[in-house]
Design a protein around this motif. Structure first.
Motif, mmCIF file in Angstrom:
data_model
loop_
_atom_site.group_PDB
_atom_site.id
_atom_site.type_symbol
_atom_site.label_atom_id
_atom_site.label_comp_id
_atom_site.label_asym_id
_atom_site.label_seq_id
_atom_site.Cartn_x
_atom_site.Cartn_y
_atom_site.Cartn_z
ATOM 1 N N ILE A 10 0.916 -1.220 0.043
ATOM 2 C CA ILE A 10 0.016 -0.071 -0.072
ATOM 3 C C ILE A 10 0.702 1.168 0.029
ATOM 4 O O ILE A 10 0.589 2.288 -0.784
ATOM 5 N N SER A 11 1.814 1.164 1.004
ATOM 6 C CA SER A 11 2.677 2.637 1.021
ATOM 7 C C SER A 11 3.533 2.801 -0.192
ATOM 8 O O SER A 11 4.037 4.051 -0.355
ATOM 9 N N ASN A 13 2.451 3.722 -2.948
ATOM 10 C CA ASN A 13 1.800 4.556 -3.625
ATOM 11 C C ASN A 13 1.745 5.688 -2.770
ATOM 12 O O ASN A 13 0.766 6.827 -3.349
ATOM 13 N N ASN A 14 2.323 6.074 -1.759
ATOM 14 C CA ASN A 14 2.275 7.173 -0.815
ATOM 15 C C ASN A 14 3.427 7.841 -0.709
ATOM 16 O O ASN A 14 4.387 7.486 -0.421
ATOM 17 N N LYS A 85 2.698 5.425 6.795
ATOM 18 C CA LYS A 85 1.693 5.553 5.708
ATOM 19 C C LYS A 85 2.261 5.361 4.397
ATOM 20 O O LYS A 85 1.830 5.044 3.267
ATOM 21 N N SER A 145 5.497 3.961 -7.935
ATOM 22 C CA SER A 145 4.248 3.090 -7.298
ATOM 23 C C SER A 145 4.233 1.932 -7.970
ATOM 24 O O SER A 145 3.242 1.075 -7.075
#
Length: 171
Positions: A10-11, A13-14, A85, A145
């Motif tokens: 997930i991270s 993409n952050n 995150k 990403s």
């Protein structure tokens, strides 16, 4: 020992933008325009000048992937929540010299995505944005990403180790 292991699936993409004053000087305008074209998320931790806000209000408020946090204290609970995150620190400054905010984020294992003007060597640990432009930033964000979670984890760990060895006081 490094303990910050976010869920890199997930991270990755952050991206965290963590900077002191100077919205345009630090490249926030370019980031906003680049993230308009991206599905990745940008978390902005910087005080925003009222005139800058007027110009970029649409980008700062209307995009679901752009999150204006404003100023937060380093090493605060909110800071650690954002660090956990994100996989990357993105910093396209036009002129800086080893900025403390970048070094602090690298100390937390964030993978640096920096302009050459940050004057931090990222050869083994991160990514350099050469000849800064909106298109180059959008391209690198989209490519990063897609990195594998395992590669993100390895880069994060290496970033932390390099930071400890080269940017920290050894007792």
């Amino acid at each position: 020992i490094f303990f910050r292991w976010p869920l890199f699936f997930i991270s990755r993409n952050n991206f965290l933008f963590f900077a002191g004053g100077g919205n345009v000087h630090k490249g926030l305008d370019l980031l906003l325009e680049a993230f308009e074209r991206s599905n990745s998320h940008l978390y902005i931790c910087q005080s925003v000048d009222p005139n800058f806000y007027k110009i970029y209000e649409h980008e700062l408020t209307d995009y679901s992937n752009i999150h204006l946090i404003k100023y937060i204290q380093m090493r605060s609970q909110q800071f650690y929540e954002l660090v956990n995150k994100c996989a990357y620190l993105i910093y396209p400054s036009c002129a800086d010299g080893s900025p403390g905010a970048v070094v602090e984020c690298m100390h937390q294992g964030l993978i640096p995505v920096l302009s050459q003007e940050a004057t931090i060597n990222v050869d083994r640990i991160g990514f350099m944005i050469k000849k800064i432009s909106v298109n180059k930033i959008a391209d690198i964000v989209n490519r990063l990403s897609l990195l594998s979670p395992k590669l993100c984890q390895n880069l994060s760990e290496t970033t932390y180790e390099e930071n400890i060895n080269y940017y920290s006081d050894k007792l």
